[in-house]
Enzyme design. Structure first.
Site, PDB file in Angstrom:
ATOM      1  N   ARG A   1      -4.471  32.962   1.444  1.00  0.00           N
ATOM      2  CA  ARG A   1      -5.350  33.559   0.430  1.00  0.00           C
ATOM      3  C   ARG A   1      -5.145  35.072   0.320  1.00  0.00           C
ATOM      4  O   ARG A   1      -6.093  35.836   0.109  1.00  0.00           O
ATOM      5  CB  ARG A   1      -6.822  33.236   0.724  1.00  0.00           C
ATOM      6  CG  ARG A   1      -7.109  31.744   0.758  1.00  0.00           C
ATOM      7  CD  ARG A   1      -6.831  31.076  -0.588  1.00  0.00           C
ATOM      8  NE  ARG A   1      -7.027  29.643  -0.511  1.00  0.00           N
ATOM      9  CZ  ARG A   1      -6.053  28.758  -0.293  1.00  0.00           C
ATOM     10  NH1 ARG A   1      -4.797  29.163  -0.134  1.00  0.00           N
ATOM     11  NH2 ARG A   1      -6.303  27.462  -0.248  1.00  0.00           N
TER      12      ARG A   1
ATOM     13  N   SER B   1     -14.244  27.131  -3.656  1.00  0.00           N
ATOM     14  CA  SER B   1     -14.570  27.282  -2.237  1.00  0.00           C
ATOM     15  C   SER B   1     -15.175  28.663  -1.999  1.00  0.00           C
ATOM     16  O   SER B   1     -14.548  29.675  -2.296  1.00  0.00           O
ATOM     17  CB  SER B   1     -13.323  27.106  -1.385  1.00  0.00           C
ATOM     18  OG  SER B   1     -12.815  25.799  -1.504  1.00  0.00           O
TER      19      SER B   1
ATOM     20  N   GLU C   1     -14.569  33.796   0.270  1.00  0.00           N
ATOM     21  CA  GLU C   1     -13.302  33.703  -0.439  1.00  0.00           C
ATOM     22  C   GLU C   1     -13.448  34.236  -1.865  1.00  0.00           C
ATOM     23  O   GLU C   1     -12.503  34.713  -2.465  1.00  0.00           O
ATOM     24  CB  GLU C   1     -12.806  32.255  -0.463  1.00  0.00           C
ATOM     25  CG  GLU C   1     -11.445  32.076  -1.105  1.00  0.00           C
ATOM     26  CD  GLU C   1     -10.883  30.684  -0.888  1.00  0.00           C
ATOM     27  OE1 GLU C   1     -10.527  30.045  -1.889  1.00  0.00           O
ATOM     28  OE2 GLU C   1     -10.794  30.240   0.265  1.00  0.00           O
TER      29      GLU C   1
END
Length: 290
Positions: free
Chosen positions: A165, A215, A285
């Site tokens: 990420r 998410s 996130e």
């Protein structure tokens, strides 16, 4: 340079969370060259704009940040630029779902994992988006970029610094213009079947019927955020209109009237509870704009 602009535009119209107040201005360039000229013009005025795509990873304050937005949603060009090497060049505003379908139609495989991710190519490259054992780092071979300080440049291969990420762009304000994707030749029926299978898995496991930003938390070093949240007994926990999804504990969803503060309060409660019970600090996130 004739570029559409909206003033005092609510961000709730441009995020998948359906939350967010009005920003100062939002521009919609339609070509990469217009994007570059717009960036130059704004920078000369002392303005560094914030770039968004589909707004699928954003939580924006209800007050509305006093910023200028460049929305890449009209940058949608996709071309099979090198058939021999199975390479596709796509603008930053192309939806990953469109890119996956384009690849499928040209008998290319390797992008099936991205078909259900609701973001755009630009955002996916910035955060090295991934799902079901696939990541952008596996398919992106080069990216054209505009830097407010240094102009246009290109990154190739390992220069992207992809990790979980994260990428070379994660800590920069540089603007992604386009990327080249390299795939493999594949059987159309097999590719279609895999895309359908992953779509079914998403529908069965994720709360796609409610607004969210995907998410909410990054995967911790050991284990999974959703598992920790569920083990902490937080499925269904809610404050105002924000709720930890009953279907997938890794998602905080908007049940219909969630405010920015509702979501933040749920996130903080989840972090505090998981930290207290398991000694793990969950890191968001999603990107938070205040």
């Amino acid at each position: 340079m004739d570029i559409k602009v909206l003033f005092d535009e609510p961000m709730s119209k441009h995020t998948t969370f359906k939350i967010g107040g009005a920003v100062r201005a939002m521009y919609f360039p339609e070509t990469a060259s217009d994007m570059v000229e717009l960036c130059k013009s704004l920078y000369e005025q002392g303005i560094t704009p914030y770039i968004i795509g589909n707004g699928s990873n954003l939580l924006v304050s209800d007050a509305g940040p006093d910023i200028v937005i460049i929305n890449t949603s009209k940058l949608r060009n996709i071309v099979l630029t090198d058939a021999d090497n199975n390479e596709i060049t796509a603008d930053s505003g192309v939806l990953l779902s469109e890119l996956a379908v384009f690849a499928y139609k040209h008998e290319l495989t390797g992008l099936e994992f991205a078909h259900g991710i609701p973001g755009t190519l630009g955002g996916a490259v910035v955060m090295n988006a991934g799902a079901y054992n696939g990541e952008m780092k596996n398919v992106v071979i080069s990216t054209k970029v505009y830097s407010f300080e240094n102009g246009e440049y290109e990154l190739k291969g390992d220069e992207h610094n992809f990790s979980y990420r994260n990428s070379a762009f994660s800590s920069r304000s540089d603007v992604i213009l386009s990327s080249v994707i390299r795939l493999q030749k594949g059987d159309k029926d097999t590719t279609r079947q895999k895309m359908d299978e992953l779509a079914t898995r998403r529908r069965e496991s994720q709360p796609l019927d409610k607004p969210s930003a995907g998410s909410t938390f990054k995967r911790p070093k050991d284990g999974y955020a959703a598992a920790l949240i569920e083990q902490a007994g937080l499925k269904g926990f809610s404050i105002g209109g924000a709720e930890v999804s009953e279907k997938h504990a890794g998602f905080v969803v908007n049940t219909g009237n969630a405010t920015f503060n509702d979501v933040i309060s749920v996130i903080e409660h989840v972090q505090e509870t998981v930290m207290k019970q398991f000694g793990v600090m969950l890191e968001p996130e999603i990107k938070i704009l205040t």
